[in-house]
Write a protein that holds these residues in place. Structure first.
Motif, PDB file in Angstrom:
ATOM      1  N   GLU A  75     -16.485 -14.065 -90.275  1.00 47.61           N
ATOM      2  CA  GLU A  75     -15.253 -14.342 -91.023  1.00 47.61           C
ATOM      3  C   GLU A  75     -15.089 -15.836 -91.268  1.00 47.61           C
ATOM      4  N   ALA A  76     -15.436 -16.646 -90.258  1.00 49.60           N
ATOM      5  CA  ALA A  76     -15.336 -18.095 -90.425  1.00 49.60           C
ATOM      6  C   ALA A  76     -16.280 -18.574 -91.537  1.00 49.60           C
ATOM      7  N   ALA A  77     -17.489 -18.016 -91.559  1.00 51.88           N
ATOM      8  CA  ALA A  77     -18.434 -18.383 -92.615  1.00 51.88           C
ATOM      9  C   ALA A  77     -17.919 -17.944 -93.983  1.00 51.88           C
ATOM     10  N   ALA A  78     -17.302 -16.781 -94.020  1.00 49.61           N
ATOM     11  CA  ALA A  78     -16.759 -16.280 -95.288  1.00 49.61           C
ATOM     12  C   ALA A  78     -15.625 -17.172 -95.775  1.00 49.61           C
ATOM     13  N   LEU A  79     -14.764 -17.592 -94.871  1.00 47.06           N
ATOM     14  CA  LEU A  79     -13.647 -18.465 -95.267  1.00 47.06           C
ATOM     15  C   LEU A  79     -14.157 -19.833 -95.707  1.00 47.06           C
ATOM     16  N   GLN A 136      -4.774 -11.537 -92.514  1.00 47.47           N
ATOM     17  CA  GLN A 136      -4.581 -11.581 -91.057  1.00 47.47           C
ATOM     18  C   GLN A 136      -4.801 -12.995 -90.516  1.00 47.47           C
ATOM     19  N   VAL A 137      -5.822 -13.673 -91.006  1.00 46.13           N
ATOM     20  CA  VAL A 137      -6.174 -14.989 -90.472  1.00 46.13           C
ATOM     21  C   VAL A 137      -5.277 -16.099 -91.038  1.00 46.13           C
ATOM     22  N   ALA A 169      -7.073 -23.047 -90.279  1.00 41.46           N
ATOM     23  CA  ALA A 169      -7.462 -21.821 -89.575  1.00 41.46           C
ATOM     24  C   ALA A 169      -8.813 -22.003 -88.894  1.00 41.46           C
ATOM     25  N   LEU A 170      -9.772 -22.629 -89.593  1.00 42.76           N
ATOM     26  CA  LEU A 170     -11.107 -22.830 -89.028  1.00 42.76           C
ATOM     27  C   LEU A 170     -11.085 -23.854 -87.894  1.00 42.76           C
ATOM     28  N   ALA A 171     -10.092 -24.744 -87.927  1.00 41.59           N
ATOM     29  CA  ALA A 171      -9.967 -25.749 -86.862  1.00 41.59           C
ATOM     30  C   ALA A 171      -9.214 -25.209 -85.658  1.00 41.59           C
ATOM     31  N   GLY A 172      -8.714 -23.977 -85.770  1.00 42.05           N
ATOM     32  CA  GLY A 172      -7.989 -23.372 -84.655  1.00 42.05           C
ATOM     33  C   GLY A 172      -6.563 -23.835 -84.520  1.00 42.05           C
ATOM     34  N   GLU A 173      -5.990 -24.407 -85.595  1.00 41.99           N
ATOM     35  CA  GLU A 173      -4.605 -24.870 -85.539  1.00 41.99           C
ATOM     36  C   GLU A 173      -3.646 -23.680 -85.591  1.00 41.99           C
ATOM     37  N   ASP A 174      -2.440 -23.898 -85.118  1.00 41.41           N
ATOM     38  CA  ASP A 174      -1.409 -22.855 -85.111  1.00 41.41           C
ATOM     39  C   ASP A 174      -0.755 -22.789 -86.489  1.00 41.41           C
TER      40      ASP A 174
END
Length: 552
Positions: free
Chosen positions: A452-456, A513-514, A543-548
């Motif tokens: 999913e991360a690669a897709a984003l 969702q993400v 989102a990819l950086a894991g931020e809220d």
């Protein structure tokens, strides 16, 4: 501005109405046949709705008036020039059999159990004479706000003023005939004590469910034992008694000459009893329409006394009244959930139907719900942005006021402002309130897995290659191009325009969702066009950086 409702000759409109399959026209044609059979020189057609003010009015009450009005307007097309009336009748002389759950102080009302609702003190405050008067006022307030054309009637007023005296005397005269209709429908215990008359105790003021010792038709009196056991005789006229609810239906129809009344499915089994009592009293039963009941979020019937489901005011906090009217129009013989999550779809469907109306021929127009919602003259409004997109825009932008939303809207749709598009401005306010109260508390963001991360990341790169002013369709196609190159999101049951595999809905579910913490939403390409490509890429970066993403 309104769509041109006069661009058809009256005769052509009449012919279209005669064959329309819209349910209000189907019901109206039955009333036309009824009136024609009467052969009156100057008929007046009476539509009636009933309301039991044992609790605050709920949307089901409004729906009954809205739907009846739709039938009334359809009838007026089919029989132009015939006078019609809509009587909203409140059965406010009923005894308060239980204390509603949603009153401020239940203990305050306990001494008034079984008193007529208009003799029970008002627990809500304000200058209302009684509990029943307060609830009647709440009903009228909304009906007036919505612009219904109706006459309000109070059972207490009708009984006490003598307007029902003639029919009450006739009930006394035909007491045995009415008992013969009622008794087979009752169990043995109830049958032993049943009477269509409910006396109001001269001593306690309560509505009594007691057997009659004597019914004297000659002087129109009844004799019974009062609560203290003393034999008591009172007249059936002047508000000294009321009728049990089943005889009351039939007697009211006979007394007033009602031509049409609809009611919920829970009344369906008793419809034949109402009709036979009406006939026994010399009346002609009205045409009926039985609608399905509304359910709350748990699938349980909504109730005034429970206060479950939506109230009128709650719906109008989050959406325009026309969306509520649409929900009432759609599939009236099908049980439907009446809770907050049905609102966004009802809003968008209303405006979609409104936009379609000017492009339709007259056969289609008469079947379009907006014709019935607006009495044949719907306004000409076409929204550049849907309510669902506004909700997503609030979600992504964390907007707390309409000004933030208008910054995005004005960029996406040049020339559109709150001043020249007040309807969209109104929806922006609704969207913020709805999101804050119902969407935000349920949002659950999740981190993407490796695929999913690669897709984003690929999606962000693709978006970066597009023109900043790309439209929703162009963006949507770019999203699809990305998904087709990822095996997880290929759907081999579908075909792409190039003949390869289509795209699984799982791709768009993942995005929602993400990035937005939701399970689904409108076309994501349309959202990106509104929110902006750069803003969307920043959302992906975060989102990819894991931020809220739930925080500004």
């Amino acid at each position: 501005m309104s769509a041109d409702a006069t661009a058809i000759a009256p005769s052509d409109l009449l012919e279209a109405a005669k064959v329309s399959k819209a349910w209000p026209f189907e019901e109206a044609r039955k009333i036309v046949e009824r009136v024609e059979k009467r052969g009156e020189a100057d008929p007046v057609v009476l539509f009636e709705t009933g309301y039991g003010p044992s609790g605050l009015p709920h949307i089901g009450t409004f729906g009954e008036v809205a739907r009846t009005t739709m039938v009334r307007r359809a009838f007026e097309v089919l029989m132009p020039g015939v006078r019609t009336r809509l009587l909203c009748f409140s059965d406010d002389m009923d005894g308060m059999r239980k204390i509603p759950d949603n009153v401020p102080d239940r203990a305050f009302l306990e001494p008034y159990l079984h008193m007529p609702l208009t003799a029970v003190p008002n627990p809500f405050g304000g200058n209302y004479e009684s509990f029943g008067h307060h609830n009647n006022a709440m009903l009228r307030r909304f009906l007036d706000t919505f612009g219904f054309e109706y006459e309000f009637a109070s059972a207490t007023d009708y009984y006490k003023s003598g307007r029902f005296d003639t029919i009450l005397k006739r009930v006394a005269e035909r007491y045995d005939a009415i008992m013969a209709i009622m008794l087979p429908s009752l169990g043995p215990e109830r049958r032993a004590t049943y009477s269509p008359f409910l006396p109001i105790s001269p001593k306690t003021g309560r509505v009594l469910y007691v057997p009659m010792k004597k019914v004297n038709a000659a002087d129109a009196t009844i004799t019974f034992d009062d609560e203290d056991g003393e034999e008591t005789t009172i007249p059936v006229t002047g508000g000294h008694v009321k009728l049990q609810w089943k005889p009351d239906f039939g007697a009211r129809w006979a007394a007033l000459g009602v031509d049409f009344e609809m009611f919920g499915k829970d009344h369906g089994p008793n419809m034949g009893i109402y009709d036979r009592i009406c006939q026994a009293l010399g009346g002609q039963p009205p045409e009926h329409f039985v609608y399905e009941l509304f359910l709350d979020e748990k699938g349980e019937k909504i109730s005034k006394s429970k206060g479950n489901g939506l109230t009128i005011d709650e719906w109008l906090t989050y959406a325009p009244t026309e969306s509520l009217a649409l929900y009432m129009f759609q599939r009236p013989r099908q049980a439907k959930k009446l809770y907050f999550d049905v609102i966004p779809r009802a809003v968008d469907e209303y405006y979609q139907l409104l936009a379609a109306y000017p492009r339709q021929d007259w056969k289609e127009r008469l079947g379009n719900p907006v014709w019935h919602i607006h009495g044949g003259n719907p306004p000409a409004i076409e929204l550049p942005v849907s309510f669902a997109l506004l909700l997503n825009l609030v979600s992504a932008s964390h907007a707390h006021d309409k000004g933030v939303l208008w910054g995005f809207i004005s960029r996406h749709v040049p020339g559109v402002t709150p001043e020249n598009h007040p309807e969209l401005d109104r929806l922006a306010g609704y969207a913020i309130r709805y999101f804050d109260d119902f969407v935000k508390p349920t949002k659950v963001f999740r981190a993407p897995d490796a695929v999913e991360a690669a897709a984003l990341a690929a999606l962000s790169e693709k978006l970066g290659s597009l023109d900043a002013q790309a439209d929703g369709e162009t963006i949507q196609n770019a999203l699809l191009d990305v998904a087709r190159g990822i095996e997880r999101y290929q759907d081999h049951t579908k075909k792409s325009p190039e003949g390869g595999p289509g795209v699984s809905v799982a791709f768009f579910q993942m995005i929602y969702q993400v990035l937005l913490g939701q399970e689904r939403g409108p076309r994501f390409g349309s959202f990106v066009a509104l929110y902006g490509i750069d803003n969307t890429r920043e959302l992906i970066r975060r989102a990819l950086a894991g931020e809220d993403l739930s925080k500004d």
